[in-house]
Design an enzyme around this catalytic site. Structure first.
Site, PDB file in Angstrom:
ATOM      1  N   ARG A  23      45.103  47.031  47.875  1.00 44.50           N
ATOM      2  CA  ARG A  23      44.048  47.652  47.064  1.00 44.50           C
ATOM      3  C   ARG A  23      43.421  48.877  47.730  1.00 44.50           C
ATOM      4  O   ARG A  23      42.260  49.188  47.469  1.00 44.50           O
ATOM      5  CB  ARG A  23      42.961  46.646  46.710  1.00 44.50           C
ATOM      6  CG  ARG A  23      43.423  45.539  45.790  1.00 44.50           C
ATOM      7  CD  ARG A  23      43.738  46.109  44.402  1.00 44.50           C
ATOM      8  NE  ARG A  23      44.109  45.058  43.493  1.00 44.50           N
ATOM      9  CZ  ARG A  23      43.265  44.505  42.621  1.00 44.50           C
ATOM     10  NH1 ARG A  23      42.053  44.922  42.516  1.00 44.50           N
ATOM     11  NH2 ARG A  23      43.678  43.548  41.830  1.00 44.50           N
ATOM     12  N   ARG A  27      39.273  51.180  43.500  1.00 39.06           N
ATOM     13  CA  ARG A  27      38.116  50.403  43.919  1.00 39.06           C
ATOM     14  C   ARG A  27      37.048  51.123  44.704  1.00 39.06           C
ATOM     15  O   ARG A  27      36.076  51.582  44.158  1.00 39.06           O
ATOM     16  CB  ARG A  27      38.594  49.219  44.767  1.00 39.06           C
ATOM     17  CG  ARG A  27      39.555  48.356  44.062  1.00 39.06           C
ATOM     18  CD  ARG A  27      39.562  47.005  44.656  1.00 39.06           C
ATOM     19  NE  ARG A  27      39.538  46.056  43.573  1.00 39.06           N
ATOM     20  CZ  ARG A  27      39.445  44.771  43.736  1.00 39.06           C
ATOM     21  NH1 ARG A  27      39.338  44.264  44.941  1.00 39.06           N
ATOM     22  NH2 ARG A  27      39.445  43.983  42.702  1.00 39.06           N
ATOM     23  N   ARG A  36      38.979  58.038  37.118  1.00 41.72           N
ATOM     24  CA  ARG A  36      39.196  56.983  36.121  1.00 41.72           C
ATOM     25  C   ARG A  36      38.150  56.985  35.005  1.00 41.72           C
ATOM     26  O   ARG A  36      38.314  56.262  34.025  1.00 41.72           O
ATOM     27  CB  ARG A  36      39.167  55.616  36.828  1.00 41.72           C
ATOM     28  CG  ARG A  36      40.510  55.067  37.309  1.00 41.72           C
ATOM     29  CD  ARG A  36      41.383  54.509  36.182  1.00 41.72           C
ATOM     30  NE  ARG A  36      40.647  53.699  35.228  1.00 41.72           N
ATOM     31  CZ  ARG A  36      40.299  52.435  35.403  1.00 41.72           C
ATOM     32  NH1 ARG A  36      40.666  51.792  36.478  1.00 41.72           N
ATOM     33  NH2 ARG A  36      39.624  51.790  34.481  1.00 41.72           N
ATOM     34  N   ASP A  72      49.511  47.588  37.999  1.00 38.54           N
ATOM     35  CA  ASP A  72      48.971  46.224  38.003  1.00 38.54           C
ATOM     36  C   ASP A  72      50.111  45.257  37.731  1.00 38.54           C
ATOM     37  O   ASP A  72      51.124  45.640  37.126  1.00 38.54           O
ATOM     38  CB  ASP A  72      47.865  46.056  36.947  1.00 38.54           C
ATOM     39  CG  ASP A  72      47.113  44.745  37.154  1.00 38.54           C
ATOM     40  OD1 ASP A  72      46.204  44.705  38.001  1.00 38.54           O
ATOM     41  OD2 ASP A  72      47.457  43.736  36.507  1.00 38.54           O
ATOM     42  N   TYR A 148      48.176  33.669  34.435  1.00 37.67           N
ATOM     43  CA  TYR A 148      47.421  34.503  33.480  1.00 37.67           C
ATOM     44  C   TYR A 148      47.870  34.230  32.042  1.00 37.67           C
ATOM     45  O   TYR A 148      47.055  34.159  31.126  1.00 37.67           O
ATOM     46  CB  TYR A 148      47.582  35.990  33.805  1.00 37.67           C
ATOM     47  CG  TYR A 148      46.768  36.415  35.011  1.00 37.67           C
ATOM     48  CD1 TYR A 148      45.382  36.473  34.945  1.00 37.67           C
ATOM     49  CD2 TYR A 148      47.378  36.747  36.217  1.00 37.67           C
ATOM     50  CE1 TYR A 148      44.625  36.853  36.049  1.00 37.67           C
ATOM     51  CE2 TYR A 148      46.638  37.124  37.334  1.00 37.67           C
ATOM     52  CZ  TYR A 148      45.257  37.173  37.233  1.00 37.67           C
ATOM     53  OH  TYR A 148      44.513  37.534  38.324  1.00 37.67           O
TER      54      TYR A 148
HETATM   55  O1  CP3 Z   1      40.376  47.015  41.402  1.00 36.48           O
HETATM   56  C1  CP3 Z   1      40.882  48.136  41.446  1.00 36.48           C
HETATM   57  O2  CP3 Z   1      41.499  48.613  42.419  1.00 36.48           O
HETATM   58  C2  CP3 Z   1      40.765  48.972  40.216  1.00 36.48           C
HETATM   59  C3  CP3 Z   1      41.964  49.017  39.388  1.00 36.48           C
HETATM   60  C4  CP3 Z   1      42.443  47.660  38.965  1.00 36.48           C
HETATM   61  C5  CP3 Z   1      43.679  47.074  39.383  1.00 36.48           C
HETATM   62  N1  CP3 Z   1      43.835  45.884  38.728  1.00 36.48           N
HETATM   63  C6  CP3 Z   1      44.639  47.702  40.278  1.00 36.48           C
HETATM   64  C7  CP3 Z   1      45.645  46.901  40.965  1.00 36.48           C
HETATM   65  C8  CP3 Z   1      41.829  46.752  38.107  1.00 36.48           C
HETATM   66  C9  CP3 Z   1      40.473  46.867  37.435  1.00 36.48           C
HETATM   67  C10 CP3 Z   1      42.707  45.645  37.955  1.00 36.48           C
HETATM   68  C11 CP3 Z   1      42.502  44.481  37.090  1.00 36.48           C
HETATM   69  C12 CP3 Z   1      42.947  43.232  37.679  1.00 36.48           C
HETATM   70  N2  CP3 Z   1      44.230  42.735  37.590  1.00 36.48           N
HETATM   71  C13 CP3 Z   1      42.198  42.385  38.504  1.00 36.48           C
HETATM   72  C14 CP3 Z   1      40.827  42.677  38.991  1.00 36.48           C
HETATM   73  C15 CP3 Z   1      39.717  42.214  38.156  1.00 36.48           C
HETATM   74  C16 CP3 Z   1      38.453  42.804  38.715  1.00 36.48           C
HETATM   75  O3  CP3 Z   1      37.729  43.372  37.940  1.00 36.48           O
HETATM   76  O4  CP3 Z   1      38.247  42.689  39.938  1.00 36.48           O
HETATM   77  C17 CP3 Z   1      43.044  41.339  38.892  1.00 36.48           C
HETATM   78  C18 CP3 Z   1      42.675  40.184  39.768  1.00 36.48           C
HETATM   79  C19 CP3 Z   1      44.320  41.586  38.305  1.00 36.48           C
HETATM   80  C20 CP3 Z   1      45.564  40.819  38.507  1.00 36.48           C
HETATM   81  C21 CP3 Z   1      46.224  41.333  39.719  1.00 36.48           C
HETATM   82  N3  CP3 Z   1      46.615  42.654  39.905  1.00 36.48           N
HETATM   83  C22 CP3 Z   1      46.625  40.585  40.862  1.00 36.48           C
HETATM   84  C23 CP3 Z   1      46.412  39.110  41.070  1.00 36.48           C
HETATM   85  C24 CP3 Z   1      47.263  41.513  41.723  1.00 36.48           C
HETATM   86  C25 CP3 Z   1      47.916  41.196  43.029  1.00 36.48           C
HETATM   87  C26 CP3 Z   1      47.092  41.652  44.172  1.00 36.48           C
HETATM   88  C27 CP3 Z   1      45.886  40.826  44.474  1.00 36.48           C
HETATM   89  O5  CP3 Z   1      44.782  41.414  44.526  1.00 36.48           O
HETATM   90  O6  CP3 Z   1      46.012  39.620  44.702  1.00 36.48           O
HETATM   91  C28 CP3 Z   1      47.215  42.795  41.113  1.00 36.48           C
HETATM   92  C29 CP3 Z   1      47.810  44.012  41.683  1.00 36.48           C
HETATM   93  C30 CP3 Z   1      47.051  45.282  41.598  1.00 36.48           C
HETATM   94  N4  CP3 Z   1      46.076  45.605  40.722  1.00 36.48           N
HETATM   95  C31 CP3 Z   1      47.295  46.423  42.412  1.00 36.48           C
HETATM   96  C32 CP3 Z   1      46.403  47.419  42.019  1.00 36.48           C
HETATM   97  C33 CP3 Z   1      46.249  48.806  42.583  1.00 36.48           C
HETATM   98  C34 CP3 Z   1      48.419  46.549  43.420  1.00 36.48           C
HETATM   99  C35 CP3 Z   1      48.327  45.885  44.680  1.00 36.48           C
HETATM  100  C36 CP3 Z   1      47.494  46.539  45.733  1.00 36.48           C
HETATM  101  O7  CP3 Z   1      46.994  47.664  45.574  1.00 36.48           O
HETATM  102  O8  CP3 Z   1      47.377  45.916  46.790  1.00 36.48           O
END
Ligand code: CP3
Length: 341
Positions: A23, A27, A36, A72, A148
């Site tokens: 991440r 963020r 964004r 994502d 999910y």
């Molecule tokens: O949080 C951010 O960085 C903003 C962008 C964003 C991402 N996903 C990027 C992402 C947002 C808002 C999401 C939504 C999302 N999808 C969430 C977060 C909810 C929140 O509001 O906090 C979640 C938990 C998901 C599902 C998800 N996406 C999982 C379980 C994973 C695996 C990584 C982990 O955190 O366990 C992702 C991958 C993901 N989402 C990446 C990015 C940039 C890639 C992995 C990384 O950057 O390490």
């Protein structure tokens, strides 16, 4: 120049300990939030110019040893037509949860590269910008994606997911088998376009006992990792709270096993064994501690990492949104100053 990140993944000796952060893109970065503004999360993933810029931001700011593709885990599901959205502050929400074989057949099909042409375009653009810094492609593992789809959104206890797993193994295997093929295809698209490593995120696998992981989940994760073995890029496998599963996750076919912060890295290394490298594992909340404590805790991780076949420094899970980017920059510099023996 050989990349320190790729060398550590392969168990070769890098000239410094490589570091990147889960991440890191998004963020906590003000330049990300600005870009964004007004663009929904899933839409941002389909705009190559935006994906390239967001992926590059932490590379420029921190000088990390690898970039992680901005996307994502639900992007490939959306791309094959699953009705889902990412709700700010909540996460992925699925309109019609999948709970029967009919649901699987109706809502899920295999992923074709053409479904995610914006991913191919984004990765190609990135590889041009990144130069020597490798790009990590990623996908969600079958269990985490299934959770999910079955729950309809994020879940604390994964109750409905486990209920289906125990009650109806045929539907379970149909669903996870399909998700495994989708995940493998999504990884392949990214590597074909130029990604130099892949990470399979089984973020929620830590909710399972070892026995259930081995019986119901590991075969499907193994299938994904096997399906990309011929691409000859390092395969990283990570989940949260997976201390009891580390050996099995390595055995599923990983070259590098991600370790979360609950496990002492020295223990993590002995569980993963001599044949695989490790990635981790500073507690993401340590970045809110005074600088001296961050350094001391990072040193403990770095010291432990010396015993591994290879060590990629990372946090034990993603960067928290409130993290000060300057604290991450100082941490990168500190890791880079650590002497490799
Ligand atoms: O949080 C951010 O960085 C903003 C962008 C964003 C991402 N996903 C990027 C992402 C947002 C808002 C999401 C939504 C999302 N999808 C969430 C977060 C909810 C929140 O509001 O906090 C979640 C938990 C998901 C599902 C998800 N996406 C999982 C379980 C994973 C695996 C990584 C982990 O955190 O366990 C992702 C991958 C993901 N989402 C990446 C990015 C940039 C890639 C992995 C990384 O950057 O390490």
């Amino acid at each position: 120049m050989t990349s320190a990140f790729l060398a550590a993944c392969r168990g070769e000796k890098p000239d410094h300990v490589p570091v990147w952060f889960m991440r890191q893109a998004g963020r906590s970065l003000p330049e990300y939030r600005k870009l964004r503004e007004g663009v929904p999360m899933l839409e941002s993933c389909t705009r190559p110019e935006m994906v390239v810029e967001i992926t590059m931001q932490p590379v420029r700011r921190y000088g990390v040893d690898a970039a992680i593709f901005y996307s994502d885990i639900v992007v490939p599901l959306k791309a094959i037509g699953v009705d889902l959205d990412i709700v700010p502050g909540t996460g992925p929400v699925v309109a019609k949860p999948i709970r029967t074989v009919k649901d699987v057949e109706k809502q899920l099909r295999d992923l074709e590269p053409g479904d995610v042409s914006y991913v191919t375009e984004s990765v190609r653009g990135l590889v041009g910008e990144l130069g020597d810094t490798p790009l990590i492609g990623f996908a969600g593992a079958p269990f985490t994606l299934a959770s999910y789809l079955i729950e309809g959104g994020p879940s604390r206890d994964h109750r409905l997911t486990k209920e289906l797993m125990y009650r109806d193994p045929a539907t379970w295997d149909a669903l996870l088998g399909r998700l495994g093929r989708i995940a493998a295809a999504f990884l392949r698209v990214q590597v074909d376009a130029g990604a130099k490593a892949v990470q399979l995120f089984d973020s929620w696998a830590g909710s399972l006992s070892r026995e259930d992981y081995v019986r119901y989940v590991k075969p499907h994760s193994t299938a994904v990792l096997d399906a990309v073995a011929d691409l000859d890029v390092p395969r990283i496998h990570f989940g949260v709270g997976t201390g009891e599963l580390l050996a099995e996750m390595g055995d599923a076919g990983a070259d590098v096993v991600g370790v979360d912060w609950r496990v002492d890295l020295a223990d993590g290394i002995s569980r993963v064994g001599k044949d695989r490298a490790v990635q981790g594992n500073l507690d993401p909340t340590v970045l809110f501690a005074p600088e001296e404590i961050v350094k001391a805790k990072a040193d403990a991780v770095l010291e432990a990492g010396r015993k591994a076949r290879g060590h990629v420094f990372n946090l034990g899970h993603g960067v928290l949104p409130a993290t000060d980017p300057d604290a991450l920059k100082r941490l990168v510099d500190h890791v880079h100053s650590f002497e490799v023996l």
